[in-house]
Design an enzyme around this catalytic site. Structure first.
Site, mmCIF file in Angstrom:
data_model
loop_
_atom_site.group_PDB
_atom_site.id
_atom_site.type_symbol
_atom_site.label_atom_id
_atom_site.label_comp_id
_atom_site.label_asym_id
_atom_site.label_seq_id
_atom_site.Cartn_x
_atom_site.Cartn_y
_atom_site.Cartn_z
ATOM 1 N N LYS A 185 21.465 44.573 59.381
ATOM 2 C CA LYS A 185 20.809 43.333 59.064
ATOM 3 C C LYS A 185 21.502 42.196 59.555
ATOM 4 O O LYS A 185 22.502 42.312 60.027
ATOM 5 C CB LYS A 185 21.351 43.365 57.281
ATOM 6 C CG LYS A 185 20.574 44.587 56.640
ATOM 7 C CD LYS A 185 20.734 44.620 55.099
ATOM 8 C CE LYS A 185 20.142 45.474 54.249
ATOM 9 N NZ LYS A 185 18.826 45.179 54.062
ATOM 10 N N ARG B 48 14.953 55.283 50.157
ATOM 11 C CA ARG B 48 13.860 56.299 50.011
ATOM 12 C C ARG B 48 14.210 57.282 50.519
ATOM 13 O O ARG B 48 13.920 58.461 50.255
ATOM 14 C CB ARG B 48 12.445 55.481 50.424
ATOM 15 C CG ARG B 48 12.620 55.529 52.078
ATOM 16 C CD ARG B 48 11.361 54.606 52.591
ATOM 17 N NE ARG B 48 11.915 53.037 52.481
ATOM 18 C CZ ARG B 48 10.810 52.162 52.721
ATOM 19 N NH1 ARG B 48 9.788 52.357 53.013
ATOM 20 N NH2 ARG B 48 11.353 50.917 52.426
HETATM 21 N N1 BES Z 1 18.722 47.665 49.959
HETATM 22 C C1 BES Z 1 17.573 47.099 50.758
HETATM 23 C C2 BES Z 1 16.565 46.373 49.665
HETATM 24 C C3 BES Z 1 17.088 45.083 49.106
HETATM 25 C C4 BES Z 1 16.610 43.789 49.653
HETATM 26 C C5 BES Z 1 17.840 45.148 47.874
HETATM 27 C C6 BES Z 1 17.222 42.806 48.856
HETATM 28 C C7 BES Z 1 18.184 44.003 47.563
HETATM 29 C C8 BES Z 1 17.854 42.658 47.760
HETATM 30 C C9 BES Z 1 16.819 48.307 51.463
HETATM 31 O O1 BES Z 1 17.400 49.255 51.683
HETATM 32 C C10 BES Z 1 16.170 47.515 52.619
HETATM 33 O O2 BES Z 1 16.831 47.379 53.511
HETATM 34 N N2 BES Z 1 15.001 47.758 52.706
HETATM 35 C C11 BES Z 1 14.240 47.022 53.867
HETATM 36 C C12 BES Z 1 13.235 48.225 53.979
HETATM 37 C C13 BES Z 1 12.495 47.779 55.408
HETATM 38 C C14 BES Z 1 13.305 48.091 56.616
HETATM 39 C C15 BES Z 1 11.114 48.438 55.524
HETATM 40 C C16 BES Z 1 13.822 45.744 53.612
HETATM 41 O O3 BES Z 1 13.387 45.508 52.319
HETATM 42 O O4 BES Z 1 13.832 44.782 54.190
HETATM 43 MN MN MN Z 2 18.438 49.243 53.536
#
Ligand code: BES
Ligand code: MN
Ligand code: ZN
Length: 501
Positions: A281, A355
């Protein structure tokens, strides 16, 4: 916080601070001056009415929601102070609003160093519902997240009296239940509030164990060996990248008087820190990913409440806890993993890790005998795009389950909104090398994440709650501090209670 019920008349009550709700009884189209003349106390007590008559007729109160006015030595009352909290329109006023007003009253008074209060239940809401809303709301308002500040004041309301009329036994029971639920919500918020260095998977497991011992739940915490032995290839693929050992937390509530079925499985995402892994990230805002275990913490809080409220139903809580880290041992985009169910997964993005851990958590729950599944997870940024900060996402393969969670939301005063999981979306997660991919492209990201989970719930009635936008308050509100919200704890407790009824 000590909670008591009082049936006495508010004006006769000796208290640090009496709290009463002010409601606007004007018709919507009325002009401002006439509208102010329609502000009325939601308490049928002549002494109280006359104590505030001048204030109400002064035109100084606008009567807007959460407006507060503190009166010292109110004439004719035993109370030292009288706090007026406005609730807005009387026509629309519900226990949802009352819960928040109680939180606002607590936050207003505790910041002034006041330790106890007596809240008058408004007459327009059924007394038991009012008691519940006031006690839950007060507990939510009493929480502050500034644990590590040297100047933490730790101001708290220690004692609340709810002034209501009705059957005292019933009101006391409502207060006791609400107290268990509110305290469990705050227990969850405590867990979520901790940063990742103070809430590793191991520590989360220890907290679950300690809580379980206190309330009489069975609790096992398994490590990497067991995860591999169970062939949880999806969970392990995330855990393998971290030096911090993972934890598979299993809590069981199996009362002797419960029927064999149903067995509810509550599965929580417990990513104690989500860097994204190799699909790392951006630095900005990454610190917030300490709350990526909020779904898991929710289930631990719900199990606590259930153990104390003792409904006649079997419930199993499962938390898949691990960090998601980049390292020389971390999984890489393109890797194929075999989940516990046997399904093969092409990992397109290592940041779609929630997931993966839930896939095995859901399958394991079924293997332990769960007939109905609920998962909670801070799963996608996409759910925030879809619903913003004010509604969690509901996804389910069963309309009856939807009806149940919707009813529970109403009872608990929590907002959630249903999104679809129709078969058309499944195409987006089709892989050419494996059974499914762990991402579904740009559009409908919250839905394709849910579609992935649905592959593991299969035919078992299942609800997925995406709480990414609602588990953390970005700003403080009159009724709640900035920080962990404890969303879904109250609804899930109601959901379980309703299932056992
Ligand atoms: N933990 C994150 C989702 C999240 C985003 C939680 C903002 C709280 C606040 C999750 O693991 C994630 O990174 N999701 C990705 C999925 C994508 C890579 C398909 C996302 O939402 O960007
Ligand atoms: Mn994630
Ligand atoms: Zn995550």
């Amino acid at each position: 916080m000590k909670t008591t019920i009082s049936l006495s008349s508010p004006s006769a009550l000796e208290t640090e601070s009496l709290v009463t709700v002010v409601l606007d009884h004007a018709e919507p189209a009325i002009n401002e001056k006439d509208r102010k003349a329609q502000l009325k106390l939601a308490a049928d007590d002549p002494a109280l009415q006359s104590a505030v008559a001048d204030l109400l007729s002064s035109g100084e109160l606008a009567g807007k929601p959460f407006e507060t006015n503190l009166v010292h030595k109110p004439a004719g009352l035993k109370a030292k102070r009288l706090l007026l909290v406005s609730g807005g329109s009387a026509r629309k006023f519900s226990s949802y609003d009352l819960r928040r007003l109680a939180g606002a009253a607590v936050r207003t008074l505790k910041s002034r160093g006041i330790r106890s209060l007596a809240f008058i239940a408004p007459e327009s809401i059924a007394a038991e519902d009012a008691v519940r809303a006031i006690v839950e709301g007060a507990l939510v308002g009493n929480f502050d997240p500034d644990y590590y500040r040297s100047d933490r004041k730790d101001q708290k309301i220690d004692e609340i009296t709810v002034v209501a009329s009705g059957d005292k036994g019933k009101l006391e029971n409502a207060a006791r239940e609400a107290q268990v639920i509110g305290e469990s919500q705050n227990f969850t918020r405590d867990l979520v509030n901790e940063p990742s260095n103070r809430m590793t998977p191991t520590m989360l497991g220890e907290r679950a164990k300690k809580m379980s011992a206190e309330v009489g739940l069975k609790c096992e915490v398994y490590g990497a060996e067991k995860i591999k032995e169970l062939k949880m290839g999806a969970f392990w693929s995330v855990a393998q990248g971290s030096d911090e050992p993972p934890a598979l937390i299993v809590m069981k509530y199996e009362p002797a008087d419960a029927p064999e079925t149903p067995v509810l499985g509550l599965v929580g995402k417990g990513i104690t820190f989500d860097t994204g892994g190799i699909s790392i990230k951006p630095a900005e805002g990454m610190e917030k990913m300490k709350y990526d275990m909020a779904g898991g913490a929710t289930m631990i809080g719900v199990m606590r409440a259930i153990a104390l409220l003792k409904p006649r139903i079997k419930v199993i809580g499962i938390v898949c806890a691990t960090e998601n880290m980049p390292s020389g041992k971390a999984q890489k985009p393109g890797d194929v993993q075999i989940a516990m169910s046997g399904k093969s997964i092409e990992v397109i993005n290592t940041d779609a890790e929630g997931r993966l851990v839930l896939a095995d958590g859901l399958h394991y729950a079924k293997q332990l005998g769960c007939t109905h599944l609920v998962d909670a997870a801070t799963l996608t940024g996409a759910v925030v795009v879809a619903l913003g900060y004010h509604n969690a996402g509901i996804f389910t393969n069963d309309d009856q389950m939807y009806e149940r969670i919707h009813r529970a939301n109403e009872e608990a005063g929590e907002k959630m909104w249903r999104l679809p999981v129709d078969d058309e979306y499944k195409e987006q997660i089709r892989s050419s090398i494996a059974d499914i991919m762990n991402t579904g492209g740009r559009w409908g990201g919250a839905i394709t994440a849910a579609m992935f989970l649905k592959e593991f719930a299969e035919d078992t009635p299942w609800i997925h709650l995406d709480i990414a936008g609602t588990a953390w308050m970005e700003d403080q509100k009159p009724w709640i501090a900035k920080g962990p919200s404890g969303i879904a704890v109250r609804s899930l407790v109601e959901f379980v209670k309703d299932f056992s009824a």
